[in-house]
Design a protein around this motif. Sequence first.
Motif, PDB file in Angstrom:
ATOM      1  N   GLY A 127       0.827  -1.197   0.000  1.00 38.68           N
ATOM      2  CA  GLY A 127       0.000   0.000   0.000  1.00 38.68           C
ATOM      3  C   GLY A 127       0.859   1.243   0.000  1.00 38.68           C
ATOM      4  N   THR A 128       0.230   2.402   0.164  1.00 40.82           N
ATOM      5  CA  THR A 128       0.953   3.680   0.193  1.00 40.82           C
ATOM      6  C   THR A 128       0.786   4.305   1.569  1.00 40.82           C
ATOM      7  OG1 THR A 128      -0.993   4.769  -0.751  1.00 40.82           O
ATOM      8  CG2 THR A 128       0.747   4.083  -2.288  1.00 40.82           C
ATOM      9  N   THR A 129       1.241   3.613   2.575  1.00 43.43           N
ATOM     10  CA  THR A 129       1.036   4.048   3.956  1.00 43.43           C
ATOM     11  C   THR A 129       2.113   5.009   4.444  1.00 43.43           C
ATOM     12  OG1 THR A 129       2.192   2.056   4.698  1.00 43.43           O
ATOM     13  CG2 THR A 129      -0.205   1.948   4.567  1.00 43.43           C
ATOM     14  N   LEU A 130       3.337   4.833   3.984  1.00 43.29           N
ATOM     15  CA  LEU A 130       4.445   5.666   4.439  1.00 43.29           C
ATOM     16  C   LEU A 130       4.771   6.739   3.407  1.00 43.29           C
ATOM     17  CD1 LEU A 130       6.916   2.930   5.783  1.00 43.29           C
ATOM     18  CD2 LEU A 130       5.005   4.031   6.969  1.00 43.29           C
ATOM     19  N   THR A 131       5.436   7.782   3.889  1.00 43.03           N
ATOM     20  CA  THR A 131       5.952   8.817   3.006  1.00 43.03           C
ATOM     21  C   THR A 131       7.470   8.844   3.126  1.00 43.03           C
ATOM     22  OG1 THR A 131       3.947  10.119   3.369  1.00 43.03           O
ATOM     23  CG2 THR A 131       5.823  11.262   2.387  1.00 43.03           C
ATOM     24  N   ASN A 132       8.144   8.997   1.988  1.00 43.96           N
ATOM     25  CA  ASN A 132       9.610   9.062   1.958  1.00 43.96           C
ATOM     26  C   ASN A 132      10.254   7.776   2.443  1.00 43.96           C
ATOM     27  OD1 ASN A 132       9.575  11.894   1.197  1.00 43.96           O
ATOM     28  ND2 ASN A 132       9.063  12.348   3.319  1.00 43.96           N
ATOM     29  N   GLU A 133       9.654   6.638   2.110  1.00 43.69           N
ATOM     30  CA  GLU A 133      10.218   5.356   2.560  1.00 43.69           C
ATOM     31  C   GLU A 133      11.578   5.071   1.933  1.00 43.69           C
ATOM     32  OE1 GLU A 133       7.257   4.459  -0.776  1.00 43.69           O
ATOM     33  OE2 GLU A 133       7.365   5.730   0.995  1.00 43.69           O
ATOM     34  N   GLU A 134      11.877   5.720   0.791  1.00 43.66           N
ATOM     35  CA  GLU A 134      13.183   5.522   0.154  1.00 43.66           C
ATOM     36  C   GLU A 134      14.326   6.033   1.024  1.00 43.66           C
ATOM     37  OE1 GLU A 134      11.825   9.620  -0.793  1.00 43.66           O
ATOM     38  OE2 GLU A 134      10.874   7.635  -0.860  1.00 43.66           O
ATOM     39  N   ARG A 135      14.017   6.848   2.013  1.00 40.00           N
ATOM     40  CA  ARG A 135      15.057   7.370   2.901  1.00 40.00           C
ATOM     41  C   ARG A 135      15.666   6.283   3.779  1.00 40.00           C
ATOM     42  NH1 ARG A 135      12.143  13.042   4.902  1.00 40.00           N
ATOM     43  NH2 ARG A 135      12.365  14.139   2.900  1.00 40.00           N
ATOM     44  N   ALA A 136      15.026   5.134   3.855  1.00 41.59           N
ATOM     45  CA  ALA A 136      15.564   4.033   4.659  1.00 41.59           C
ATOM     46  C   ALA A 136      16.917   3.576   4.153  1.00 41.59           C
ATOM     47  CB  ALA A 136      14.583   2.863   4.670  1.00 41.59           C
ATOM     48  N   ILE A 137      17.190   3.771   2.865  1.00 42.77           N
ATOM     49  CA  ILE A 137      18.452   3.268   2.299  1.00 42.77           C
ATOM     50  C   ILE A 137      19.207   4.354   1.526  1.00 42.77           C
ATOM     51  CG2 ILE A 137      17.732   0.856   2.197  1.00 42.77           C
ATOM     52  CD1 ILE A 137      17.044   1.298  -0.770  1.00 42.77           C
ATOM     53  N   ASP A 138      19.043   5.625   1.936  1.00 45.44           N
ATOM     54  CA  ASP A 138      19.696   6.710   1.187  1.00 45.44           C
ATOM     55  C   ASP A 138      21.035   7.129   1.777  1.00 45.44           C
ATOM     56  OD1 ASP A 138      18.935   8.045   3.473  1.00 45.44           O
ATOM     57  OD2 ASP A 138      17.773   9.602   2.465  1.00 45.44           O
ATOM     58  N   GLN A 139      21.490   6.457   2.845  1.00 45.78           N
ATOM     59  CA  GLN A 139      22.770   6.733   3.509  1.00 45.78           C
ATOM     60  C   GLN A 139      22.830   8.133   4.118  1.00 45.78           C
ATOM     61  OE1 GLN A 139      26.288   5.550   1.314  1.00 45.78           O
ATOM     62  NE2 GLN A 139      25.149   4.057   0.116  1.00 45.78           N
ATOM     63  N   ASP A 140      21.683   8.713   4.410  1.00 43.20           N
ATOM     64  CA  ASP A 140      21.607  10.038   5.027  1.00 43.20           C
ATOM     65  C   ASP A 140      20.896   9.900   6.366  1.00 43.20           C
ATOM     66  OD1 ASP A 140      21.067  12.669   5.799  1.00 43.20           O
ATOM     67  OD2 ASP A 140      20.868  13.353   3.731  1.00 43.20           O
ATOM     68  N   LEU A 141      21.602  10.162   7.449  1.00 42.19           N
ATOM     69  CA  LEU A 141      21.036   9.980   8.784  1.00 42.19           C
ATOM     70  C   LEU A 141      20.160  11.141   9.234  1.00 42.19           C
ATOM     71  CD1 LEU A 141      24.099   8.477  10.706  1.00 42.19           C
ATOM     72  CD2 LEU A 141      22.357   7.311   9.344  1.00 42.19           C
ATOM     73  N   SER A 142      20.042  12.180   8.426  1.00 42.47           N
ATOM     74  CA  SER A 142      19.291  13.359   8.846  1.00 42.47           C
ATOM     75  C   SER A 142      17.860  13.383   8.324  1.00 42.47           C
ATOM     76  CB  SER A 142      20.015  14.632   8.388  1.00 42.47           C
ATOM     77  OG  SER A 142      20.048  14.707   6.961  1.00 42.47           O
ATOM     78  N   LEU A 143      17.536  12.564   7.318  1.00 39.96           N
ATOM     79  CA  LEU A 143      16.214  12.603   6.693  1.00 39.96           C
ATOM     80  C   LEU A 143      15.410  11.377   7.097  1.00 39.96           C
ATOM     81  CD1 LEU A 143      17.242  13.769   3.113  1.00 39.96           C
ATOM     82  CD2 LEU A 143      16.391  15.176   4.999  1.00 39.96           C
ATOM     83  N   ALA A 144      14.251  11.606   7.708  1.00 40.56           N
ATOM     84  CA  ALA A 144      13.467  10.525   8.295  1.00 40.56           C
ATOM     85  C   ALA A 144      12.313  10.093   7.396  1.00 40.56           C
ATOM     86  CB  ALA A 144      12.915  10.943   9.654  1.00 40.56           C
ATOM     87  N   ILE A 145      11.952   8.822   7.522  1.00 34.70           N
ATOM     88  CA  ILE A 145      10.702   8.311   6.958  1.00 34.70           C
ATOM     89  C   ILE A 145       9.558   8.949   7.741  1.00 34.70           C
ATOM     90  CG2 ILE A 145       9.345   6.229   6.513  1.00 34.70           C
ATOM     91  CD1 ILE A 145      12.044   4.670   6.795  1.00 34.70           C
ATOM     92  N   THR A 146       8.472   9.331   7.053  1.00 32.25           N
ATOM     93  CA  THR A 146       7.378  10.019   7.728  1.00 32.25           C
ATOM     94  C   THR A 146       6.055   9.268   7.557  1.00 32.25           C
ATOM     95  OG1 THR A 146       7.123  11.425   5.763  1.00 32.25           O
ATOM     96  CG2 THR A 146       8.441  12.296   7.571  1.00 32.25           C
ATOM     97  N   ASP A 147       5.074   9.685   8.337  1.00 33.54           N
ATOM     98  CA  ASP A 147       3.710   9.127   8.296  1.00 33.54           C
ATOM     99  C   ASP A 147       3.684   7.635   8.608  1.00 33.54           C
ATOM    100  OD1 ASP A 147       2.654  11.644   7.566  1.00 33.54           O
ATOM    101  OD2 ASP A 147       3.127  11.270   5.468  1.00 33.54           O
ATOM    102  N   TRP A 148       4.512   7.206   9.560  1.00 30.66           N
ATOM    103  CA  TRP A 148       4.566   5.788   9.937  1.00 30.66           C
ATOM    104  C   TRP A 148       3.612   5.571  11.100  1.00 30.66           C
ATOM    105  CZ3 TRP A 148       9.699   2.805   9.186  1.00 30.66           C
ATOM    106  CH2 TRP A 148       9.475   1.417   9.304  1.00 30.66           C
ATOM    107  N   GLY A 149       2.422   5.031  10.791  1.00 37.54           N
ATOM    108  CA  GLY A 149       1.399   4.823  11.801  1.00 37.54           C
ATOM    109  C   GLY A 149       1.374   3.402  12.322  1.00 37.54           C
ATOM    110  N   ASP A 150       0.442   3.149  13.243  1.00 38.81           N
ATOM    111  CA  ASP A 150       0.294   1.838  13.851  1.00 38.81           C
ATOM    112  C   ASP A 150      -0.006   0.777  12.789  1.00 38.81           C
ATOM    113  OD1 ASP A 150       0.036  -0.159  15.727  1.00 38.81           O
ATOM    114  OD2 ASP A 150      -2.003   0.395  16.301  1.00 38.81           O
ATOM    115  N   THR A 151       0.714  -0.328  12.817  1.00 41.77           N
ATOM    116  CA  THR A 151       0.679  -1.483  11.895  1.00 41.77           C
ATOM    117  C   THR A 151       1.164  -1.141  10.485  1.00 41.77           C
ATOM    118  OG1 THR A 151      -1.632  -1.307  11.120  1.00 41.77           O
ATOM    119  CG2 THR A 151      -1.224  -2.516  13.190  1.00 41.77           C
ATOM    120  N   ASP A 152       1.607   0.098  10.255  1.00 41.39           N
ATOM    121  CA  ASP A 152       2.273   0.389   8.980  1.00 41.39           C
ATOM    122  C   ASP A 152       3.603  -0.357   8.943  1.00 41.39           C
ATOM    123  OD1 ASP A 152       0.216   2.015   8.260  1.00 41.39           O
ATOM    124  OD2 ASP A 152       1.267   3.897   8.674  1.00 41.39           O
TER     125      ASP A 152
END
Length: 264
Positions: free
Chosen positions: A34-59
């Motif tokens: 689904g499209t539950t998260l925003t900016n999920e590509e940041r999980a593997i971008d090697q940048d520790l300053s940019l966070a994944i957003t809109d991560w809700g319960d059971t997402d």
Amino acid sequence: MSATIYYDNANTYQATINVEDGTANISGRSFSDGTTLTNEERAIDQDLSLAITDWGDTDALRFDFGSAVTVDYVAIYSTATISTDIRIFRSNTATGTTDSAITNIEVDSLVAGWNIIHLSSGDYQYRIIIADGGTITGITEIYFGAKFALPIQPTANIITAHNFGSEEIKTYGANRYYFDKHSNYKELTLSLDHMTSANKTSLETFANTVTDRMPFIYAEDGTVINGNNPTGPLHYMKLVRPLTFKTVAPDIFSCQVVMRELTS
């Protein structure tokens, strides 16, 4: 005390990896794309300053490694303390329905900084990170991989260099101007002496996997506390240059490992 390196041997950071967001059914151990998260590509971008957003319960965030792989841990970086439980599924099906299993731990919280969560063994194509019981704010990086305890411990000759990121420009009239090329960073040089051929091979396997492109975590003390995180301190690093081995006796080698700390 055992210096340990945590590196990505599962190709988490490769551009071809399929990272999908969606929703998990925890009791049914399943995943729905689904499209539950925003900016999920940041999980593997090697940048520790940019966070994944809109991560809700059971997402959830599903990592597809393309084929079944064995990993020792998952490393998660957070900019803040997270009190929401973290669940981790592993499966050989994209939906996780038929053969998924929760790993040997359920993480009650994450600390600010790196969290290294040790996982049970087994070859699986998919790993799924799930919020259980609340929202998640602050996760900037996630990768899976192998735990590599250095075959011998570094000698007392560990060099730490602090490098400035600014450059000076002199102009006519003895005026000086400064501009920042990059943030200041730390460089570590580890001396490894009296290695056997087997020690050399294991170190080469690590270096040939990460080269100078892939980041890894260096733990000064890899002794595990609370069943998960190593004692540390932990450093997010890259190799500065290829390894060079010196033969000091028949089948005995020495080597220096030069690493620079990533600043973001």
